[in-house]
Design a protein around this motif. Sequence first.
Motif, PDB file in Angstrom:
ATOM      1  N   LEU A  18     -61.173 -57.059 -11.990  1.00  0.00           N
ATOM      2  CA  LEU A  18     -62.123 -55.962 -12.190  1.00  0.00           C
ATOM      3  C   LEU A  18     -62.178 -55.525 -13.644  1.00  0.00           C
ATOM      4  O   LEU A  18     -63.244 -55.155 -14.145  1.00  0.00           O
ATOM      5  N   MET A  21     -64.787 -57.389 -15.565  1.00  0.00           N
ATOM      6  CA  MET A  21     -66.176 -57.393 -15.111  1.00  0.00           C
ATOM      7  C   MET A  21     -67.079 -56.574 -16.032  1.00  0.00           C
ATOM      8  O   MET A  21     -66.773 -55.444 -16.366  1.00  0.00           O
ATOM      9  N   MET A  24     -70.563 -53.421 -14.436  1.00  0.00           N
ATOM     10  CA  MET A  24     -70.133 -53.307 -13.037  1.00  0.00           C
ATOM     11  C   MET A  24     -70.811 -52.134 -12.329  1.00  0.00           C
ATOM     12  O   MET A  24     -70.870 -51.031 -12.848  1.00  0.00           O
ATOM     13  N   GLY A  37     -71.158 -57.417 -10.702  1.00  0.00           N
ATOM     14  CA  GLY A  37     -71.256 -57.490 -12.146  1.00  0.00           C
ATOM     15  C   GLY A  37     -71.111 -58.919 -12.626  1.00  0.00           C
ATOM     16  O   GLY A  37     -71.241 -59.858 -11.847  1.00  0.00           O
ATOM     17  N   ASN A  38     -70.818 -59.063 -13.925  1.00  0.00           N
ATOM     18  CA  ASN A  38     -70.713 -60.385 -14.524  1.00  0.00           C
ATOM     19  C   ASN A  38     -69.266 -60.687 -14.887  1.00  0.00           C
ATOM     20  O   ASN A  38     -68.626 -59.930 -15.613  1.00  0.00           O
ATOM     21  N   LEU A  39     -68.763 -61.787 -14.344  1.00  0.00           N
ATOM     22  CA  LEU A  39     -67.392 -62.221 -14.621  1.00  0.00           C
ATOM     23  C   LEU A  39     -67.457 -63.540 -15.380  1.00  0.00           C
ATOM     24  O   LEU A  39     -67.875 -64.556 -14.812  1.00  0.00           O
ATOM     25  N   CYS A  44     -71.250 -62.062 -10.106  1.00  0.00           N
ATOM     26  CA  CYS A  44     -70.231 -62.020  -9.038  1.00  0.00           C
ATOM     27  C   CYS A  44     -70.267 -60.691  -8.291  1.00  0.00           C
ATOM     28  O   CYS A  44     -70.611 -59.644  -8.855  1.00  0.00           O
ATOM     29  N   CYS A  46     -67.326 -58.740  -6.126  1.00  0.00           N
ATOM     30  CA  CYS A  46     -65.929 -58.764  -5.676  1.00  0.00           C
ATOM     31  C   CYS A  46     -65.717 -57.711  -4.610  1.00  0.00           C
ATOM     32  O   CYS A  46     -66.222 -56.589  -4.716  1.00  0.00           O
TER      33      CYS A  46
END
Length: 255
Positions: A18, A21, A24, A37-39, A44, A46
């Motif tokens: 987290l 991310m 988010m 959000g963007n990982l 993604c 989660c």
Amino acid sequence: PIRLGIVSALREEQTGLLAQMRDMKTVTRGMRDYLHGNLWGVDCVCVLSRLGKVASATTVATLIERFDVSAVVFTGVAGSADPDVKVGDVVIAESLVQHDMDTRPLFPRFEIPLTGQSRFASDVGLSEKLHRAASLFLENDLKSAISLTQQQIFGLHRPRVHRGLIASGDEFIGSTARLRELREDFPDLLAVEMEGAAVAQVCFEFGIPFSVIRTISDGADETSAIDFLAFIREVAAVYAFHTTRRLCSILVEDG
Ligand code: ADE
């Protein structure tokens, strides 16, 4: 482009992710927080499923229906069901079975009613990428991510990656006798846990590619030498973080 659902059972397994991310947003639904959000360049979502088949099935159905994920990966820990699969090894599911499903005499034992199957295959492409990600982690990141002392404390010994059958059920396996029964039911069994095959059924029914990656935390027998939560926090969470990071860069590279 892919939108990846990343599911873990317990909070300890997700914390590191987290922090990475970007952009988010949190949506709460059915007592679960979905973190979108963007990982590492990948879109993604989660979420923590909690333990067991119902918890993971409802969570994954929500990921698919409400968050429109195009693929699902479940990360977590499992007990070993094969003498060759050691604590600290990684098991990636080739197929999954619900070992507590038994509707006899209506359908054969272990068959999921009206699907005509008892084993659900994970997505070959996604499993292959997870295999590459886990191998890269063990070869390149493990040494710096977990000290040798820590590795010794938790009983890690040159960890390896395996691929094969995982069995799931609403039961923690902690006895040699019970494990022997499961191995008789499924001679090719590598690992036992409590969510994977439920996720597999939901993803099969929605036509969504998925796979399951597990760090072996115990021998599914009486010899529970380790502190379970400490293992998750200090070993399994580190595995999950780095294999997810490696998976995301593989997904970005492969386009
Ligand atoms: N997850 C980790 N270890 C397990 C075990 N022994 N049985 C079921 N689920 C597990």
